[in-house]
Design a protein around this motif. Structure first.
Motif, short mmCIF file in Angstrom:
data_model
loop_
_atom_site.label_atom_id
_atom_site.label_comp_id
_atom_site.label_asym_id
_atom_site.label_seq_id
_atom_site.Cartn_x
_atom_site.Cartn_y
_atom_site.Cartn_z
N ASP A 89 10.16 -5.53 -8.65
CA ASP A 89 9.26 -6.74 -9.08
C ASP A 89 7.98 -5.86 -9.36
O ASP A 89 7.98 -4.59 -8.91
CB ASP A 89 9.49 -7.55 -7.95
N PHE A 90 7.03 -6.92 -9.57
CA PHE A 90 5.80 -6.18 -9.59
C PHE A 90 4.93 -6.19 -8.49
O PHE A 90 3.78 -5.48 -8.25
CB PHE A 90 4.92 -6.95 -10.83
N LEU A 91 5.38 -7.09 -7.54
CA LEU A 91 4.83 -6.97 -6.13
C LEU A 91 6.00 -6.89 -4.95
O LEU A 91 6.98 -7.05 -5.42
CB LEU A 91 4.24 -8.44 -5.79
N VAL B 149 0.81 -1.10 -0.04
CA VAL B 149 0.00 -0.05 0.00
C VAL B 149 0.83 1.36 0.04
O VAL B 149 0.73 2.24 -0.67
CB VAL B 149 -0.87 -0.06 1.02
N ILE B 150 1.98 1.33 0.93
CA ILE B 150 2.75 2.59 1.02
C ILE B 150 3.42 2.70 -0.30
O ILE B 150 3.57 3.92 -0.68
CB ILE B 150 3.71 2.37 2.21
N ILE B 151 4.11 1.58 -0.81
CA ILE B 151 4.81 1.80 -1.91
C ILE B 151 3.94 2.24 -3.02
O ILE B 151 4.25 3.22 -3.88
CB ILE B 151 5.70 0.44 -2.32
N SER B 152 2.97 1.88 -3.34
CA SER B 152 2.16 2.24 -4.47
C SER B 152 1.56 3.64 -4.30
O SER B 152 1.30 4.45 -5.41
CB SER B 152 0.79 1.40 -4.54
N LEU B 153 1.95 4.25 -3.04
CA LEU B 153 1.27 5.80 -3.09
C LEU B 153 2.28 6.72 -4.18
O LEU B 153 1.69 7.52 -4.74
CB LEU B 153 2.07 6.29 -1.63
N GLY C 80 3.80 4.69 -12.22
CA GLY C 80 4.04 3.21 -12.42
C GLY C 80 5.54 2.71 -12.51
O GLY C 80 5.64 1.63 -11.82
N SER C 81 6.00 3.31 -13.19
CA SER C 81 7.69 2.62 -13.23
C SER C 81 8.19 2.71 -11.91
O SER C 81 9.21 2.16 -11.75
CB SER C 81 8.29 3.38 -14.35
N LEU C 82 7.77 4.08 -11.31
CA LEU C 82 8.73 4.31 -9.88
C LEU C 82 8.32 3.15 -8.92
O LEU C 82 9.28 2.83 -8.27
CB LEU C 82 8.15 5.77 -9.64
N VAL C 83 7.03 2.90 -9.07
CA VAL C 83 6.81 1.85 -8.12
C VAL C 83 7.44 0.46 -8.32
O VAL C 83 8.25 -0.20 -7.48
CB VAL C 83 5.31 1.47 -8.10
N GLU C 84 7.61 0.04 -9.42
CA GLU C 84 8.25 -1.08 -10.14
C GLU C 84 9.77 -0.94 -9.64
O GLU C 84 10.52 -1.91 -9.05
CB GLU C 84 8.13 -1.43 -11.46
#
Ligand code: HEM
Lengths: 250, 433
Positions: B178-180, B156-160, B169-173
């Motif tokens: 990874d994708f998760l 949850v926090i990283i998806s912020l 989107g690419s920052l989260v990855e």
């Protein structure tokens, strides 16, 4: 200064206490399990029940037989003959022999490992869960549970408790009738009182299994706190002595 | 024997001539106002907890396994099979929570007594940097046991960061590798948690103290002891209302340490999970991306900021406003020296408006903490049966968001346009003993 200090402390404590109801919110509407893990006899009875009725399906993969012996005050022989029915070695962990694939076909679910169940769900949950099975022919295993609706575990303790059936209330239109209470329809080997005691022992055993350190934690803690309180008092005297200089220097 | 020690001392001093003067400068000849009260214990206690986290952390590292497959098991191994492993883990987990208790109180003291004001802005800015790094440190540490709340909290926090336009989107990855949240995430968080961030933290703490000793401590009266009369019992040139840090404040801080350790020991030995607040129930189940915990929430010390995030609605088709609000809440704190333009430092002599505003700030912060922890969602149906929980929670939570941000707006207007009616500040400190 003293007054201010005291009122600040009172404020801080007040705030801390105000949040406590929230702390206790886990396990709402559940009867308290009332376990006591310092009662070794209760843990032994609980272990016996676990190994007779649960280990067929559930593992305790973080618990070793040897550890059980030393923590529950049992000899190696007692553990190996009375508790260990899986043929495991004394130093090995408690692993159920239920093959995962079979479990899936029989229950639709793997029986989970119970090593940490008491910490993950709370003791009140386990205690109430074990007391709340009832016959429900609509379920694949023939059992249902009011605390964990549609659980895919049959009541393992039915011969002790007897058979419970549900008394349903009025169904609201278009909805299923809610279970109002549970009733023993066929008595088991134990009276309801005895059965609650037995499930309390079993819950205590799982509570111990979830945190074996809890057995020694509190008794060590008493000494640590006494020591620290004494130390704090001595430090206070030391400060008082030093600060005489400061108070004289006004 | 004494002779041997003094010869060793001489030997060292000849080769490191700056050592003894540095010690004197920061200890025996560092003069601090004599009227420190309870609120001045928390700096030294933060140091104590920092040392505790490092020492217990080193021992945890000896048995912890950095791998998504083994992490959870290795923590249970520490809890059950490592000698005193349970104690070390509880000291570390309780220490993490108490770190925030101590730092929050330390920061509150700074706001209450105007310690962030001129000439201590740098001390305050360094403090805020410490606070940011500390939050990152705690967040990554929480992921390491790889329980289910570790996993979902991280997710949850990283998806912020995903709410950032274009690159989200690419920052989260990139952050997760990874994708998760997965093995790669766990490994990099471990590296950051056990070495990178602690080094930064230590450096910042050294700078924080160096900056403080350059200008000297403030005190509960907010009076500048340096500008008052000179000459005390210990030194004719130093301020009359100051005393040598060592031995007077070292012995006094030790009393605080004793008290603090007693309370900490009580938690460690009698309530290490603190009813699910310090170690959460859902984190006693291994990470599982197929089973979502019923309430995903961060550790209690993040909940006020998390509530700000949740309470700010998304509009113009993006949820970034909540994220901006959350980071803005921290940024505004850092900017306090330039927002609060009042000349008087201590709350003791400040206008009524400031006192009320400070009360509102504390109340909204704590209330936001309860909202973020999901306590209001549980309490509302109990206290007001039939109420629509989401509507009520949003109404209350948003009011508290207004309270929090309102503090900064109010204080700026109040001090910038001369509305504050302060009380006369005494010439010298008032020793309330
Ligand atoms: C690891 C965390 C921290 C440590 C170890 C630490 C340590 C200290 C110490 C030892 C002092 C002197 C004693 C005292 O006044 O209590 C101090 C003062 C101070 N700290 Fe921190 N601190 C930390 C975090 C922070 C944070 C997060 C802030 C605020 C953003 C902050 C702001 C201040 C201020 C303004 C002072 C001067 C207080 C005064 O003179 O009245 N510190 N700190």
């Amino acid at each position: 200064m003293i007054k201010r200090t005291i009122s600040s402390i009172a404020l801080a404590l007040g705030l801390a206490v105000a949040t406590i109801p929230a702390l206790a919110s886990e396990g709402e509407g559940l009867a308290p399990a009332g376990t006591n893990i310092r009662d070794q006899a209760s843990l032994q009875r609980g272990a016996k029940l676990f190994f007779n009725y649960c280990v067929g399906c559930h593992s305790l993969k973080y618990v070793r037989y040897s550890r059980l012996a030393s923590d529950l005050g049992l000899s190696e022989e007692e553990v190996m003959t009375n508790l260990n029915f899986t043929g495991a070695k004394f130093g090995e962990p408690v692993i159920s022999h239920m093959p995962a694939d079979d479990a899936k076909t029989w229950f639709g679910k793997d029986p989970p490992d119970l090593s940490l169940e008491a910490r993950a769900k709370g003791v009140d949950f386990i205690f109430n869960y074990l007391n709340s099975f009832y016959l429900d022919p609509t379920r694949p295993v023939g059992w249902n549970n009011t605390v964990f609706p549609n659980a895919s575990m049959p009541n393992p303790l039915w011969e002790l408790q007897g058979l419970q059936t549900a008394v349903h209330g009025e169904a609201a239109p278009g909805q299923e009738a809610v279970v109002e209470k549970l009733q023993i329809s066929t008595p088991g080997r134990m009276s309801p009182e005895e059965f609650r005691g037995a499930t309390r022992d079993l819950t205590a055993f799982l509570e111990y299994a979830a945190e074996p350190a809890a057995l020694e934690r509190q008794s060590i803690g008493v000494w640590v706190i006494l020591f620290l309180a004494g130390l704090t008092f001595l430090l206070y005297l030391l400060k008082h002595e030093y600060w005489k200089d400061v108070h004289e220097s006004h | 024997m004494a002779n041997v020690f003094s010869r060793i001392g001489d030997w060292v001093n000849e080769r490191a001539p700056n050592l003894a003067p540095t010690y004197r400068k920061h200890m025996t000849e560092y003069f601090a106002p004599k009227n420190f009260n309870l609120w001045y214990y928390f700096g030294s206690l933060a140091l104590l907890v920092l040392v505790n986290q490092i020492v217990t952390g080193i021992f945890l590292t000896m048995n912890y396994k950095t791998s998504a497959l083994e992490a959870f098991n290795s923590v249970e191994y520490i809890m059950r099979d490592v000698e005193w492993g349970w104690l070390i883990r509880y000291m570390h987990s309780t220490g993490a929570s108490l770190f925030f208790v101590v730092v929050f109180l330390h920061m509150f003291r700074g706001i209450m007594y105007g310690s962030f004001k001129r000439p201590r802005e740098l001390v305050w800015i360094l403090g805020m940097l410490i606070f940011l790094v500390l939050m990152a440190e705690a967040f990554m540490g929480y992921v390491l046991p790889w329980g289910n709340m570790s996993f979902w909290g991280a997710k949850v926090i990283i998806s912020l960061f995903g709410t950032i336009p274009y690159i989200g989107g690419s920052l989260v990855e990139w952050i997760m590798g990874d994708f998760l949240p997965a093995d790669a995430t766990l490994n990099r968080f471990f590296a950051l948690h056990v070495i990178a961030l602690p080094l930064v933290l230590l450096l910042l703490v050294v700078l924080h103290l160096a900056a403080l000793h350059e200008v000297g401590s403030n005190n509960p009266d907010g009076v500048d002891v340096k500008h008052g009369p000179k000459g005390n019992k210990w030194n004719p040139e130093k301020p009359i209302d100051a005393i040598p840090f060592h031995p007077y404040y070292t012995v006094k801080d030790l009393v605080g340490v004793g008290f603090f350790l007693t309370i900490a020991a009580f938690i460690i030995f009698f309530a290490p999970t603190f009813g699910g607040w310090f170690l959460e129930h859902d984190n006693f189940t291994p990470a599982n991306n197929l089973v979502t915990p019923s309430h995903i929430k961060p550790s209690w010390y993040f909940t006020p900021f998390y509530a700000i995030l949740r309470m700010i609605p998304s509009f113009f088709g993006t949820a970034i406003w909540g994220v901006i609000g959350m980071f803005g809440a921290i940024l505004l704190l850092a900017l306090l020296p330039w927002i609060d333009k009042g000349e008087v430092r201590s709350v003791r002599y400040r206008g009524l408006g400031f006192r009320i505003a400070l009360g509102v700030l504390v109340f909204s912060f704590l209330a936001l903490g309860l909202v973020g922890a999901g306590v209001t969602a549980e309490v509302i149906p109990e206290w007001f049966p039939g109420a629509d929980v989401t509507t009520w929670e949003n109404a209350f939570g948003r009011l508290m968001v207004l309270g929090y941000f309102g503090f900064f707006v109010f204080v700026w207007v109040y001090t910038r346009f001369g509305f504050e009616k302060t009380k006369p500040v005494p010439e010298r400190v008032t020793m309330h003993d």
